[in-house]
Design a protein around this motif. Structure first.
Motif, PDB file in Angstrom:
ATOM      1  N   ALA A  65       0.822  -1.209   0.000  1.00 24.98           N
ATOM      2  CA  ALA A  65       0.000   0.000   0.000  1.00 24.98           C
ATOM      3  C   ALA A  65       0.853   1.254   0.000  1.00 24.98           C
ATOM      4  CB  ALA A  65      -0.932   0.001   1.206  1.00 24.98           C
ATOM      5  N   ALA A  66       2.151   1.130   0.277  1.00 21.46           N
ATOM      6  CA  ALA A  66       3.018   2.296   0.375  1.00 21.46           C
ATOM      7  C   ALA A  66       3.633   2.669  -0.974  1.00 21.46           C
ATOM      8  CB  ALA A  66       4.125   2.038   1.385  1.00 21.46           C
ATOM      9  N   ALA A  67       3.098   2.140  -2.062  1.00 28.64           N
ATOM     10  CA  ALA A  67       3.716   2.359  -3.360  1.00 28.64           C
ATOM     11  C   ALA A  67       3.488   3.762  -3.899  1.00 28.64           C
ATOM     12  CB  ALA A  67       3.183   1.342  -4.359  1.00 28.64           C
ATOM     13  N   ALA A  68       2.479   4.463  -3.427  1.00 29.11           N
ATOM     14  CA  ALA A  68       2.173   5.791  -3.952  1.00 29.11           C
ATOM     15  C   ALA A  68       2.050   6.783  -2.812  1.00 29.11           C
ATOM     16  CB  ALA A  68       0.866   5.752  -4.752  1.00 29.11           C
ATOM     17  N   THR A  69       2.558   8.008  -3.047  1.00 28.03           N
ATOM     18  CA  THR A  69       2.433   9.056  -2.053  1.00 28.03           C
ATOM     19  C   THR A  69       0.985   9.531  -1.996  1.00 28.03           C
ATOM     20  OG1 THR A  69       4.692   9.757  -2.373  1.00 28.03           O
ATOM     21  CG2 THR A  69       3.197  11.372  -1.419  1.00 28.03           C
ATOM     22  N   LEU A  70       0.478   9.707  -0.788  1.00 26.91           N
ATOM     23  CA  LEU A  70      -0.908  10.101  -0.582  1.00 26.91           C
ATOM     24  C   LEU A  70      -0.984  11.577  -0.245  1.00 26.91           C
ATOM     25  CD1 LEU A  70      -1.798   7.127   1.763  1.00 26.91           C
ATOM     26  CD2 LEU A  70      -2.453   7.318  -0.637  1.00 26.91           C
ATOM     27  N   ALA A  71      -2.175  12.133  -0.287  1.00 29.90           N
ATOM     28  CA  ALA A  71      -2.390  13.483   0.208  1.00 29.90           C
ATOM     29  C   ALA A  71      -2.326  13.454   1.734  1.00 29.90           C
ATOM     30  CB  ALA A  71      -3.750  13.994  -0.257  1.00 29.90           C
ATOM     31  N   PRO A  72      -1.985  14.575   2.367  1.00 29.32           N
ATOM     32  CA  PRO A  72      -2.021  14.622   3.833  1.00 29.32           C
ATOM     33  C   PRO A  72      -3.394  14.227   4.361  1.00 29.32           C
ATOM     34  CG  PRO A  72      -0.938  16.562   2.942  1.00 29.32           C
ATOM     35  CD  PRO A  72      -1.531  15.828   1.776  1.00 29.32           C
ATOM     36  N   TYR A  73      -3.424  13.591   5.516  1.00 29.67           N
ATOM     37  CA  TYR A  73      -4.689  13.147   6.071  1.00 29.67           C
ATOM     38  C   TYR A  73      -4.615  13.113   7.591  1.00 29.67           C
ATOM     39  CZ  TYR A  73      -2.761   8.561   7.181  1.00 29.67           C
ATOM     40  OH  TYR A  73      -2.023   7.539   7.738  1.00 29.67           O
ATOM     41  N   ARG A  74      -5.764  12.904   8.255  1.00 33.85           N
ATOM     42  CA  ARG A  74      -5.859  12.966   9.708  1.00 33.85           C
ATOM     43  C   ARG A  74      -6.356  11.678  10.340  1.00 33.85           C
ATOM     44  NH1 ARG A  74      -7.543  18.218  11.635  1.00 33.85           N
ATOM     45  NH2 ARG A  74      -9.371  17.238  12.587  1.00 33.85           N
ATOM     46  N   GLU A  75      -7.023  10.846   9.576  1.00 34.13           N
ATOM     47  CA  GLU A  75      -7.692   9.658  10.114  1.00 34.13           C
ATOM     48  C   GLU A  75      -6.712   8.756  10.869  1.00 34.13           C
ATOM     49  OE1 GLU A  75     -10.161   5.742   8.478  1.00 34.13           O
ATOM     50  OE2 GLU A  75      -9.595   7.346   7.103  1.00 34.13           O
ATOM     51  N   GLY A  76      -7.129   8.314  12.062  1.00 38.54           N
ATOM     52  CA  GLY A  76      -6.311   7.414  12.854  1.00 38.54           C
ATOM     53  C   GLY A  76      -5.248   8.113  13.663  1.00 38.54           C
ATOM     54  N   THR A  77      -5.235   9.437  13.673  1.00 39.42           N
ATOM     55  CA  THR A  77      -4.255  10.207  14.436  1.00 39.42           C
ATOM     56  C   THR A  77      -4.961  11.121  15.421  1.00 39.42           C
ATOM     57  OG1 THR A  77      -4.100  12.228  13.086  1.00 39.42           O
ATOM     58  CG2 THR A  77      -2.919  10.278  12.285  1.00 39.42           C
ATOM     59  N   THR A  78      -4.177  11.737  16.301  1.00 40.75           N
ATOM     60  CA  THR A  78      -4.762  12.675  17.267  1.00 40.75           C
ATOM     61  C   THR A  78      -5.092  14.021  16.633  1.00 40.75           C
ATOM     62  OG1 THR A  78      -2.562  13.413  17.959  1.00 40.75           O
ATOM     63  CG2 THR A  78      -3.566  11.612  19.218  1.00 40.75           C
ATOM     64  N   LEU A  79      -4.807  14.197  15.349  1.00 42.58           N
ATOM     65  CA  LEU A  79      -5.326  15.366  14.648  1.00 42.58           C
ATOM     66  C   LEU A  79      -6.840  15.269  14.496  1.00 42.58           C
ATOM     67  CD1 LEU A  79      -2.657  15.592  11.809  1.00 42.58           C
ATOM     68  CD2 LEU A  79      -2.973  17.285  13.634  1.00 42.58           C
ATOM     69  N   ALA A  80      -7.346  14.038  14.403  1.00 43.52           N
ATOM     70  CA  ALA A  80      -8.772  13.812  14.188  1.00 43.52           C
ATOM     71  C   ALA A  80      -9.540  13.702  15.496  1.00 43.52           C
ATOM     72  CB  ALA A  80      -8.979  12.554  13.355  1.00 43.52           C
ATOM     73  N   THR A  81      -9.032  12.916  16.432  1.00 41.83           N
ATOM     74  CA  THR A  81      -9.750  12.694  17.680  1.00 41.83           C
ATOM     75  C   THR A  81      -8.781  12.222  18.756  1.00 41.83           C
ATOM     76  OG1 THR A  81     -11.634  11.531  18.692  1.00 41.83           O
ATOM     77  CG2 THR A  81     -10.319  10.295  17.106  1.00 41.83           C
ATOM     78  N   VAL A  82      -9.123  12.523  20.008  1.00 42.83           N
ATOM     79  CA  VAL A  82      -8.318  12.134  21.158  1.00 42.83           C
ATOM     80  C   VAL A  82      -9.251  11.586  22.230  1.00 42.83           C
ATOM     81  CG1 VAL A  82      -6.757  12.923  22.979  1.00 42.83           C
ATOM     82  CG2 VAL A  82      -6.587  13.906  20.682  1.00 42.83           C
ATOM     83  N   SER A  83      -8.865  10.510  22.877  1.00 46.40           N
ATOM     84  CA  SER A  83      -9.659   9.981  23.985  1.00 46.40           C
ATOM     85  C   SER A  83      -9.778  11.046  25.067  1.00 46.40           C
ATOM     86  CB  SER A  83      -9.002   8.722  24.561  1.00 46.40           C
ATOM     87  OG  SER A  83      -8.934   7.715  23.584  1.00 46.40           O
ATOM     88  N   THR A  84     -11.008  11.349  25.463  1.00 45.74           N
ATOM     89  CA  THR A  84     -11.286  12.495  26.328  1.00 45.74           C
ATOM     90  C   THR A  84     -12.156  12.067  27.505  1.00 45.74           C
ATOM     91  OG1 THR A  84     -11.171  13.937  24.386  1.00 45.74           O
ATOM     92  CG2 THR A  84     -12.240  14.835  26.364  1.00 45.74           C
ATOM     93  N   LEU A 173      -2.521   2.683   9.482  1.00 49.02           N
ATOM     94  CA  LEU A 173      -2.228   3.994   8.901  1.00 49.02           C
ATOM     95  C   LEU A 173      -1.949   3.858   7.411  1.00 49.02           C
ATOM     96  CD1 LEU A 173       0.123   5.540  11.634  1.00 49.02           C
ATOM     97  CD2 LEU A 173      -2.288   6.077  11.227  1.00 49.02           C
ATOM     98  N   ARG A 174      -2.466   4.788   6.620  1.00 54.92           N
ATOM     99  CA  ARG A 174      -2.300   4.727   5.165  1.00 54.92           C
ATOM    100  C   ARG A 174      -0.988   5.344   4.708  1.00 54.92           C
ATOM    101  NH1 ARG A 174      -6.027   7.944   2.599  1.00 54.92           N
ATOM    102  NH2 ARG A 174      -6.385   9.136   4.502  1.00 54.92           N
ATOM    103  N   GLY A 175      -0.311   6.033   5.577  1.00 56.66           N
ATOM    104  CA  GLY A 175       0.932   6.710   5.242  1.00 56.66           C
ATOM    105  C   GLY A 175       1.193   7.770   6.287  1.00 56.66           C
ATOM    106  N   ALA A 176       2.110   8.685   5.991  1.00 57.27           N
ATOM    107  CA  ALA A 176       2.438   9.749   6.931  1.00 57.27           C
ATOM    108  C   ALA A 176       1.404  10.865   6.827  1.00 57.27           C
ATOM    109  CB  ALA A 176       3.831  10.281   6.632  1.00 57.27           C
ATOM    110  N   PRO A 177       0.895  11.358   7.968  1.00 48.16           N
ATOM    111  CA  PRO A 177      -0.248  12.275   7.928  1.00 48.16           C
ATOM    112  C   PRO A 177       0.038  13.653   7.343  1.00 48.16           C
ATOM    113  CG  PRO A 177       0.473  11.879  10.191  1.00 48.16           C
ATOM    114  CD  PRO A 177       1.200  10.906   9.336  1.00 48.16           C
ATOM    115  N   ALA A 178       1.255  14.174   7.421  1.00 46.79           N
ATOM    116  CA  ALA A 178       1.520  15.528   6.924  1.00 46.79           C
ATOM    117  C   ALA A 178       1.907  15.554   5.456  1.00 46.79           C
ATOM    118  CB  ALA A 178       2.615  16.194   7.754  1.00 46.79           C
ATOM    119  N   THR A 179       2.758  14.607   5.037  1.00 43.91           N
ATOM    120  CA  THR A 179       3.240  14.596   3.656  1.00 43.91           C
ATOM    121  C   THR A 179       2.579  13.525   2.804  1.00 43.91           C
ATOM    122  OG1 THR A 179       5.051  13.063   4.168  1.00 43.91           O
ATOM    123  CG2 THR A 179       5.492  15.437   4.431  1.00 43.91           C
ATOM    124  N   GLY A 180       1.954  12.536   3.435  1.00 40.66           N
ATOM    125  CA  GLY A 180       1.396  11.414   2.695  1.00 40.66           C
ATOM    126  C   GLY A 180       2.435  10.404   2.253  1.00 40.66           C
ATOM    127  N   ALA A 181       3.690  10.602   2.656  1.00 34.88           N
ATOM    128  CA  ALA A 181       4.751   9.678   2.257  1.00 34.88           C
ATOM    129  C   ALA A 181       4.552   8.315   2.909  1.00 34.88           C
ATOM    130  CB  ALA A 181       6.112  10.247   2.668  1.00 34.88           C
TER     131      ALA A 181
END
Length: 589
Positions: A65-84, A173-181
């Motif tokens: 799945a890491a064969a292509a660079t993705l757009a930045p994303y938030r899913e699965g990270t604390t950018l999207a949600t945090v246990s509160t 995780l689909r890739g790195a959240p900031a760069t999509g790498a």
């Protein structure tokens, strides 16, 4: 270095001719070990030598799945949600708002348009302070809770399902959240185990590489530890009697202990992973330079365990630990001997034996624990021969990683490095001046204050964190020093009088709440600056718990919630917003 760079460049050139992105090929080639910490010049590990002989680029099993660079994303990270937390008393957790990204400008100013110009250099995940625990181990210090409430934590029996859930998060995780790498590897920065026990080392290796784990020692028929002791000092989850934790709202959970020692299955990381040693991996209990002490060795596998002491005795022992008065463990040994008549009987178990540094290396080199590689997880047979636990490895064509051993075999939980390792670090960075460098260690710069001599090298000087910082300042290629130990998110800018600078990135543990790991990305902004992106992640387990759900996933959720509510737990370990999800801007050296 030149051979690896040449091989990587050849692969990239061939890929370019075929219309494949050069950076993707370098990521697929993966992070491969360069040096085993036994000399100045970088040299191949055994696995590299075998690969280099074929003339082929080493491959580290990157995910398809890491064969292509993705757009930045938030899913699965604390950018999207945090246990509160919500409610009062014993507080339940649920999904809450995410943490925003903070741009840190202390070391360089960000330039407009860098998001359109930048090129990803590397992307990886940091685990730290997993503290995989055998909670029935006879040498444990639970009774210190009589003096300090946080010395024992009610969730400690669930470290294995908690860590497996963190592995599951990374795999999703689909890739790195900031760069999509594509993510290239996971690095653990120490305290992978807790009591320096062989069983814990086996469990840790299987968490990371995959396998079936039964986090149980002693009598296979039932748990034998403080949580069914009848002592009100500890949470007794299956008892209807009151205790100090139930008084704070902790639940009665029938079947909890049987579930806690039940088999857990880890899928293993779907990425290569590397390992850095911490004080709990190098020293008995993370404290004592006591390898070879016959009394403690026998007590570790024996049939007696101390469950409780007076508050005064607990304070005396705890003060000796904090002050470093007993680095060899002689006082601890005498403490146990003098209380032998008050110990309870438990089932002896040879798997609880204290492991040595050599056994730690051999476990990493064991093919049974290879997972997605690399062979040795950074270590090589050269480390065994030299008696070292530090090495360098290539992350990508543009970046190397350097893993330090900051533990002090002389004892105590704070760290330092020896002169030979410091010289090796200086030489390694100099020899790789054309590559950016990321340094990994367990201890932080300000926790490397323990300069006791290493018994194996009594004439060698030990050096503090400030001295390591001074060496890093000599090298313009150093971007970051990534570590753990303090169980707290903290990001520190370091700038020398010469103008050279780097970021120190310290990440919270996965034993104390908030149970986090960190994705780190490096990007060249093509404007004279580099950006380091840090993004925290929680485990894959749901934030909301169900007390009736004692499945593997249910226990992982409970692990987080019990940790949040642990009496006496620090509430500042998540750090400030500027220590969590960040863009760290840095001038190119």
């Amino acid at each position: 270095m030149s051979r690896l760079r040449s091989a990587a460049a050849s692969a990239a050139s061939a890929a370019s001719a075929a219309g494949v992105d050069r950076r993707t090929v370098l990521t697929a080639a993966g992070a491969v070990s360069l040096a085993a910490g036994m000399g100045y010049a970088l040299r191949p590990t055994d696995s590299e030598a075998a690969t280099a002989a074929t003339g082929q680029t080493p491959v580290a099993h990157a995910r398809p799945a890491a064969a292509a660079t993705l757009a930045p994303y938030r899913e699965g990270t604390t950018l999207a949600t945090v246990s509160t937390p919500h409610g009062s008393g014993y507080r339940r957790l649920s999904d809450g708002p995410g943490w925003y990204r903070v741009i840190r400008t202390e070391l360089a100013g960000p330039k407009v348009g860098r998001d359109r110009r930048r090129r990803a250099l590397a992307a990886f995940v940091q685990f730290t302070d997993l503290h995989i625990q055998d909670v029935q181990h006879p040498l444990r210090l639970e009774y210190l809770r009589a003096a300090h409430q946080d010395a024992w934590r009610p969730h400690e029996a669930l470290t294995v399902p908690g860590a497996v859930s963190l592995v599951e998060r990374v795999n999703a995780l689909r890739g790195a959240p900031a760069t999509g790498a594509p993510l290239q590897f996971v690095m653990t920065t120490g305290d992978n185990t807790d009591n320096n026990a062989r069983c814990e080392l086996d469990w840790f290796m299987k968490v990371m590489s995959g396998g079936r784990i039964t986090p149980d020692t002693g009598d296979p028929r039932h748990y034998e530890g403080v949580q069914n002791s009848g002592l009100s000092l500890y949470w007794q989850p299956e008892s209807t009697d009151g205790d100090s934790d139930k008084a704070l709202g902790f639940p009665h959970l029938e079947g909890f202990l049987a579930a806690a020692v039940r088999e857990v299955r880890s899928p293993g990381l779907a990425l290569p992973w590397y390992s850095t040693v911490g004080n709990h991996d190098a020293l008995p209990l993370g404290l004592y330079g006591a390898h070879g002490d016959p009394y403690l060795a026998e007590a570790a596998t024996g049939g007696k365990k101390l469950f409780d002491v007076s508050a005064a005795d607990a304070k005396k022992l705890q003060d000796a630990i904090w002050s470093g008065q007993d680095p060899k463990g002689a006082g601890y040994r005498d403490f146990l001997k003098s209380r032998a008549s008050g110990m309870r009987s438990v089932t002896p178990d040879e798997t609880r034996a204290l492991y040595t540094p050599a056994e730690y290396l051999k476990a990493h080199l064991n093919p049974a624990y290879q997972g997605h590689g690399p062979v040795g997880h950074g270590y090589s047979s050269a480390n065994l021969d030299a008696g070292t636990q530090y090495y360098a490895f290539r992350i990508s064509e543009d970046v190397i990683g350097v893993s330090l051993d900051t533990t002090d075999a002389g004892g105590h939980y704070q760290g330092s490095v020896g002169s030979a390792q410091l010289r090796w670090l200086d030489k390694t960075l100099s020899d790789n001046k054309d590559s950016y460098a990321v340094v990994f260690s367990h201890h932080t710069s300000d926790s490397m204050t323990n300069t006791r001599p290493d018994p194996a090298r009594p004439g060698e000087m030990r050096h503090t964190g400030a001295e390591v910082v001074a060496v890093l300042f000599r090298h313009a290629n150093v971007l970051a020093w990534v570590n753990g130990h303090k169980h707290e998110n903290e990001i520190t800018p370091h700038r020398a009088a010469s103008g050279r600078s780097f970021w120190e990135i310290s990440t919270a543990s996965h034993i104390d709440h908030p149970h986090l790991a960190r994705v780190i990305e490096l990007a060249d902004n093509k404007d004279g600056t580099v950006s380091l992106f840090t993004t925290l992640i929680e485990s894959a387990a749901p934030a909301r718990t169900d007390f009736a759900d004692l499945s593997q996933t249910g226990l992982a959720s409970l692990y987080r919630e019990l940790a949040f509510n642990a009496p006496g737990a620090k509430t500042n370990l998540a750090g400030a917003a500027a220590d969590r999800n960040t863009e760290l801007v840095l001038k190119k050296g």
